[in-house]
Each structure stands twice: as structure tokens, then as C-alpha cells.
Design a protein around this motif. Structure first.
Motif: not given
Length: 373
Positions: A2-4, A229, A234, A238, A275, A279, A283
Motif C-alpha cells: 500500500t501507499s499513502a 509516503m 512508499w 499494511r 509507516a 498509512d 486511509h
């Protein structure tokens, strides 16, 4: 994976969750503080019974790395919260307002305790500690002087001085450069073990564990991860998987992995969970770290960290148990009692010193940049 997503270096306020404040990272601060407390509970001889002492020591063998956790988290949070147009002077003033009032109170209490117990006072060491310069002095008895946990504030002060100077370069750095920092820092931390052989033997602990330039490796790792991020670059697990990796790394390191590898491995586990927690907030995903209790504990964690060694040591000296510990089953409830007492004292310090001094001394932030459409 995943990424922000970031908008103009600030997370979009239209997303679910409190993305600008990252409350899960506040909760993580308590985890880091608890690790350090557990380490000291196992090394300060609160428990005299060898079997009980061994259990605490075994659980918190790696607890000292909670400071490493703090340093990575500090770099991440400060870059995440940095705003375009905020001056260096405002930043430095805010950071001093955050750390110095609590430090000054604990410095004064530690000096009073030294006078009460008729301890010898080294005026040079005391002044270095007062002005948070002690981490630069490799002489035994100097970097761990007065309220000895404040050596980490000496490192943090150095990080605070450097970050505004480096931030323009960080914002212009290409993503591969930031990834190079994230990857290189654990390798450099690992290289400290052979590298410390170049330092005189009496200064090796100071060099590897205290020296601000060396400890800044962890801070810059958090800085680079936060910038990645913020740019949406990034890539990491999760929060549930990152937590499993963290726990697995902790258990494996404490049981089977050589001590010289601990810091490098844990730095990776820590940056992944930090991180991932950020994240989750960005989200709006579920995170037990941002519960009301965890956020409150995180908010008082700085005061808790500064108070805990002083409180434990002072009480054990007053009761005559310093250096011997409490016999039989008394040691285990004593550890719990010290935890609760320290938490209560930290709540008072946070409520009546840290918060009012922040309101009085800290300047307002620059307004947030408008989201980029």
C-alpha cells in the motif's frame, strides 16, 4: 502492499481518519516508552528473586531499542507535519517548548535528590546536562549525568537543529535517493559493530549508543520514509502484517540472532510499523493504536520516559532496596506499582508543565498549504 497519497506535502483533509495528526503514531510512542521502561525494570534490580528477574529481563532484552523507535518516529513525524512557509525559528522554538520545560523540571528534581542523598555533584556534567550537551561528551559520568535518560534529548536537540537546514534538500531529492537512505541506514547501523573498533575501548559504548551523529542514522531513516509516503512513493505492508513482522523480528532477535544484528533488524521492523500506522490513519483503516487510551498514553509518554528512572531509583534508595531489589514475590508487584506511579507522575508533568508551557512558549504553525487539485 500500500501507499499513502499526499497533496502539496500535506495529506488530504478530505480523507477518512485524522490524517494530519496521525494519532496511531501517538499511540506508538507509548509502545516505545513501555519498551524502555521494561528494559530498565529488568536492569535496575527491582526484583531480587532470580527466577522472576530472569523472566522480566528475557521479555525486555531488547527494550533499550525503544529509544531507536523514538528516533525513527521523531524523524517521520517531524517531516510529516512540516509545512511550507514555516520558518526555521518557529520550528526550533516549538521543539524547545516541547522538550525543555519537562527537562528543566526533571533536572531540578534530580539535583535536589542528589543534594538530599549527599551525592557528589560534578558541576561541568550538571551544566552539560542542563543545556542538553551531554551526549557529545564521551567521558564516563558525563553523558549519563543528572537525570540520565535525558541523553536522548541531547541527541534530539541535534536532530532538531539539523532538520530545517536539510528539509529543502529532502524535498528536492528524487525518490530513489530517499529509498537509498531508507536502505542504507540499517546497513550503516550494522557497520557500527566493526566500526567501533576504531574508537578507544573506553568510548565504544558512547560512540555506538550515545553519539548524536551516530544516532542520527535512525532519525534520517524516519525522515526519508515520511517524505516517500508524502509523495505517495512508499511501498510497505499494511498495519496487521507490519505488526506481525515487528513481533517476529523482536522474538527472533531476542532468542536466536546475534546481538550485533539487533539494531539493524529492529530499525527495519520499526520503520515498517511506523509507516503502516501512518498509512492506516491516512486511509481511515482500523488501528487499535488510535484508541482514546492509546492516544492519551502516547501523549504522556515523553513525560513518562523522563520520569521513570528517576522515580524508580529515588524510591529504591529511600527504602534501602537500591542495588538489592525487593525479595520474594514483592518484586513483581513493585514493577507494576512503579509503572502505575510513573504514569501518574507523568500525567501530572504533562498536564501542569508540558501542556501549559507549549501553549505559552510555542509559536503558532504556518497555515497549511491548500490541497493540490
Amino acid at each position: 502492499m500500500t501507499s499513502a497519497t499526499v497533496v502539496d506535502r500535506q495529506p488530504s483533509t478530505t480523507r477518512r481518519g485524522d490524517a494530519s495528526r496521525l494519532p496511531s503514531l501517538t499511540g506508538l510512542r507509548w509502545i516505545a516508552a513501555l519498551l524502555v521502561f521494561g528494559f530498565h525494570a529488568g536492569t535496575m534490580r527491582i526484583i531480587a528473586e532470580p527466577g522472576h528477574q530472569a523472566v522480566v529481563s528475557e521479555i525486555f532484552t531488547l527494550g533499550l531499542s525503544g529509544v531507536q523507535f523514538f528516533f525513527i518516529l521523531s524523524g517521520f513525524v517531524l517531516v510529516w507535519s512540516a509545512r511550507v512557509g514555516d520558518s526555521r525559528r518557529r520550528f526550533w522554538r516549538r521543539r524547545l517548548a516541547k522538550i525543555y520545560p519537562n527537562h528543566l523540571v526533571m533536572w531540578a528534581l534530580a539535583m535536589l535528590a542528589a543534594l538530599w542523598f549527599a551525592d557528589p555533584i560534578n558541576p561541568v556534567a550538571a551544566l552539560e546536562n542542563l543545556f542538553l550537551l551531554q551526549a557529545w561528551d564521551p567521558r564516563p559520568g558525563y553523558f549519563y549525568s543528572v537525570n540520565n535518560v535525558s541523553w536522548s534529548l541531547s541527541c534530539e536537540l541535534f536532530f532538531y537543529l539539523c532538520l530545517p537546514l536539510a528539509l529543502p534538500l529532502i524535498r528536492r531529492a528524487r525518490p530513489w535517493m530517499l529509498w537509498a537512505v531508507v536502505i542504507a541506514m540499517p546497513l550503516l547501523i550494522l557497520a557500527l559493530w566493526p566500526g567501533q573498533q576504531l574508537v578507544p575501548e573506553q568510548s565504544r559504548w558512547w560512540f555506538a549508543q550515545i553519539f548524536p551523529l551516530v544516532r542520527s542514522l535512525e532519525f534520517w531513516m524516519g525522515v526519508a520514509a515520511a517524505e516517500l509516503m508524502l509523495r505517495g512513493r512508499w511501498r510497505g505492508p499494511r498495519l496487521p502484517l507490519a505488526t506481525v513482522i515487528f513481533v517476529a523480528t523482536w522474538v527472533a532477535a531476542s532468542q536466536w540472532i546475534r546481538a550485533e544484528l539487533w539494531a539493524a533488524l529492529l530499525s527495519v521492523a520499526y520503520v515498517l510499523v511506523i509507516a503502516a500506522a501512518a498509512d492506516a490513519d491516512v486511509h481511515g483503516r482500523r488501528s487499535p493504536l488510535r484508541s482514546r487510551l492509546m492516544v492519551w498514553l502516547g501523549e504522556v509518554s515523553f513525560a513518562f520516559y523522563l520520569v521513570h528512572v528517576f522515580a524508580i531509583m529515588t524510591i529504591l534508595r529511600l527504602t534501602g532496596d537500591w542495588g538489592t531489589g525487593l525479595p520474594g514475590w514483592w518484586g513483581v508487584p513493585a514493577v507494576i506499582g512503579f509503572l502505575l506511579l510513573t504514569l501518574a507522575l507523568a500525567a501530572l508533568l504533562h498536564r501542569y508543565v508540558e501542556q501549559p508551557m507549549m501553549r505559552r512558549l510555542a509559536p503558532s504553525r504556518a497555515p497549511a498549504a491548500p490541497p493540490r487539485r
